[in-house]
Enzyme design. Structure first.
Site, PDB file in Angstrom:
ATOM      1  N   ASP A 241     -26.865 -29.352  -0.914  1.00  0.00           N
ATOM      2  CA  ASP A 241     -28.192 -29.948  -0.805  1.00  0.00           C
ATOM      3  C   ASP A 241     -28.587 -30.424  -2.204  1.00  0.00           C
ATOM      4  OD1 ASP A 241     -30.797 -30.517   0.291  1.00  0.00           O
ATOM      5  OD2 ASP A 241     -31.490 -28.710  -0.720  1.00  0.00           O
ATOM      6  N   ASP A 434     -31.146 -24.206  -0.179  1.00  0.00           N
ATOM      7  CA  ASP A 434     -32.196 -23.256  -0.577  1.00  0.00           C
ATOM      8  C   ASP A 434     -33.446 -23.307   0.287  1.00  0.00           C
ATOM      9  OD1 ASP A 434     -33.233 -25.753  -1.520  1.00  0.00           O
ATOM     10  OD2 ASP A 434     -34.520 -24.645  -2.905  1.00  0.00           O
ATOM     11  N   ASP A 438     -32.575 -26.178   5.292  1.00  0.00           N
ATOM     12  CA  ASP A 438     -31.136 -25.957   5.161  1.00  0.00           C
ATOM     13  C   ASP A 438     -30.631 -24.825   6.041  1.00  0.00           C
ATOM     14  OD1 ASP A 438     -30.840 -27.946   3.137  1.00  0.00           O
ATOM     15  OD2 ASP A 438     -31.595 -26.535   1.650  1.00  0.00           O
TER      16      ASP A 438
END
Length: 563
Positions: A241, A434, A438
């Protein structure tokens, strides 16, 4: 080995039986010491917290054992001391080092009402804290429990090791029967039984898993089970990410470009006045910069916000506009030609119909991210960036970090679909993220890795938690996982090879019972000690700090963390 000892005694080889017994006992002791050392490395994490604390009870301060604390107790922590509980500051002012808990690299200011965590170090003033969570219920305690659960869990490779060890025993007994039927030589038959050993597999495999989990914990990565360590060692694709993983997740001003005749301070002050009532992250970045420079932000008399465009504020007789180019066009502000912003977002500021300048704001890339991605590629691991950010920003970040595979403007369900497709292709995928968005992808990946500063949802959905938010730590943990698999397979191949060779030599009468016993125990110890190489090194005790607390080295980073 019991069969071998009894058989050796039955044919009068009493010295051989005694030697086998001695070697087996020595091997058991050494195995116990190495396994105990691995478990002690995990138990040592608990010693990070103080054993005695100062508590205010009935108006007086008393020193009590940490086990006697209760929720609601008010605890006094002197400068240099470690915090024993999670709680809230009721009085005092200080700064605490929470790097081991939350990954925050800078000391955090604590005043009345501030939340504190067990395991943090009080740096300056005295604090009085009301305990809300104690012992195993603290953030620190949950990390310890996660490591202990991982240590008790069994990876698939351990179950395979147990089965293989059983097969080796049956094979050795079968070979012994065959040797007796062919040669009628009892010494050769007993030597076949003695030389075959499966302990290098049966004992070495869980020891390697234990060592890998313990070493990873020291690096700052909490692995929630042996199965995840094993899977991590097979990962060939890492999906990342952007926000909060490759970047800090907090926008910062990168450049200030006032027009001719306007100072940078004047431009920033005008923007801060308009943004003071805004909740937008870009506005907070501007306010943070102005306050950091020590200037006062003036409150506007009028504030208006148009979503997707910008802000209109009035200060005295002046009208201040802050927003994007479309907002300036709506208000008739003449703008210079567009320029390449890279990963930055442009904030335009105007006053009374005149352009004051532009402020470029971007999320700061983590300094270790580029090194981590280079290290992953050097390991032959495919890296992919999946982000919900726009294409321009995602491409700029990927270019700076050297990422070749990028997909942007993805919703959480889009990320999940990409992960599912990769897994369906047969890739072993690690997802690093995080945020709440996600969590589905972390659960879908072969192994999910959550940043320590991420949301509780992300951490619960993950298989591994990085305590210090350091991607370099993730790379090091991958190396540990690969090394663990390598050592386990070394033990597998070595044990099988030595057993087959030893059985063949013993069957042909080339190995006596005594030499067979020596080969058995020597190979067993070799493979156990091979696994023991993964165990964390013993901690070095350092001199006490000013607060009477011993300072720990970087190897103890994993002794704390927010789960």
């Amino acid at each position: 080995m019991t069969i071998a000892i009894v058989a050796a005694a039955a044919i009068g080889e009493f010295f051989t039986a005694l030697v086998i017994t001695l070697f087996v006992l020595i091997a058991e002791v050494l195995e116990g010491l190495t396994v105990g050392r691995g478990r002690k490395a995990i138990r040592d994490l608990l010693e990070f917290l103080p054993r005695e604390v100062s508590v205010r009870r009935t108006g007086a301060i008393k020193t009590v054992a940490a086990e006697e604390l209760s929720v609601g107790d008010v605890i006094l922590v002197s400068p240099g001391g470690r915090l024993p509980v999670d709680g809230v500051v009721v009085s005092g002012h200080s700064f605490t080092d929470e790097s081991r808990i939350t990954g925050e690299s800078m000391p955090v200011e604590k005043t009345e009402g501030s939340r504190v965590y067990a395991g943090a170090i009080n740096q300056s003033g005295a604090l009085e804290i009301r305990a809300e969570r104690i012992g195993r219920d603290t953030s620190y305690g949950r990390i310890i429990e996660a490591v202990e659960r991982a240590e008790r869990s069994r990876a698939p490779v351990q179950r395979m090791a147990d089965r293989l060890a059983g097969y080796l025993v049956y094979f050795a007994l079968g070979a012994a029967v065959l040797t007796w039927l062919i040669t009628r030589d009892m010494r050769a038959t007993i030597s076949v039984i003695i030389v075959a050993g499966a302990c290098g597999i049966a004992a070495g495999t869980p020891l390697a898993i234990l060592g890998g989990i313990g070493r990873s914990a020291r690096l700052g990565a909490i692995i929630k089970g042996g199965v995840h360590l094993e899977t991590l060692g097979k990962v060939d694709t890492v999906v990342l990410d952007k926000t909060g993983t490759l970047t800090y997740g907090r926008p910062e001003i990168q450049s200030v470009s006032p027009v001719e005749g306007v100072s940078a301070e004047e431009l920033l002050d005008a923007a801060a006045t308009a943004e003071i009532r805004s909740e937008h992250p870009l506005g907070k970045a501007i306010l943070s910069r102005v306050k950091a420079e020590g200037r006062e932000v003036r409150e506007p008399e009028h504030f208006g916000y148009t979503p997707g465009r910008g802000i209109s504020a009035r200060l005295g007789d002046a009208t201040i506009l802050v927003g994007n180019r479309a907002w300036m066009a709506d208000n008739g502000i003449h703008m210079p030609p567009t320029r390449d912003l890279g990963a930055c977002t442009e904030v335009v500021v105007a006053r009374d119909g005149q352009l004051l300048g532009t402020i470029d704001i971007a999320d700061t890339i983590r300094p270790e991210a580029k090194r981590a991605i280079s290290a992953l590629e050097a390991m032959g691991v495919r890296t992919v960036l999946l982000t919900g950010d726009n294409h321009q920003v995602a491409t700029a970040v990927a270019t700076e970090l050297g990422l070749k595979n990028v997909e942007a403007e993805l919703l959480p369900e889009d990320k999940l679909a990409r992960l599912a497709d990769m897994v369906k292709k047969g890739w072993t995928v690690a997802m690093v993220g995080d945020g709440v968005n996600d969590a589905p992808a972390l659960a879908e990946a072969s192994v999910g890795v959550a940043m320590g500063s991420g949301t509780d949802v992300a951490q619960e959905s993950s298989d591994i938690v990085l305590l210090g938010n350091d991607l370099a730590c993730f790379v090091d943990t991958m190396k540990v996982a690969r090394r663990t698999r390598s050592i386990i397979w070394q033990n597998f191949v070595g044990t099988i090879g030595i057993d087959l060779l030893g059985i063949a030599l013993a069957a042909f009468g080339l190995l006596g019972p005594l030499l067979a016993a020596f080969i058995h125990v020597a190979s067993e110890l070799t493979f156990i000690l091979n696994s023991a190489r993964l165990l964390p090194q013993a901690r070095r005790k350092s001199l006490p700090s000013a607060g009477g607390v011993s300072a720990e080295g970087p190897a103890d980073v994993a002794a704390a963390g927010r789960h």
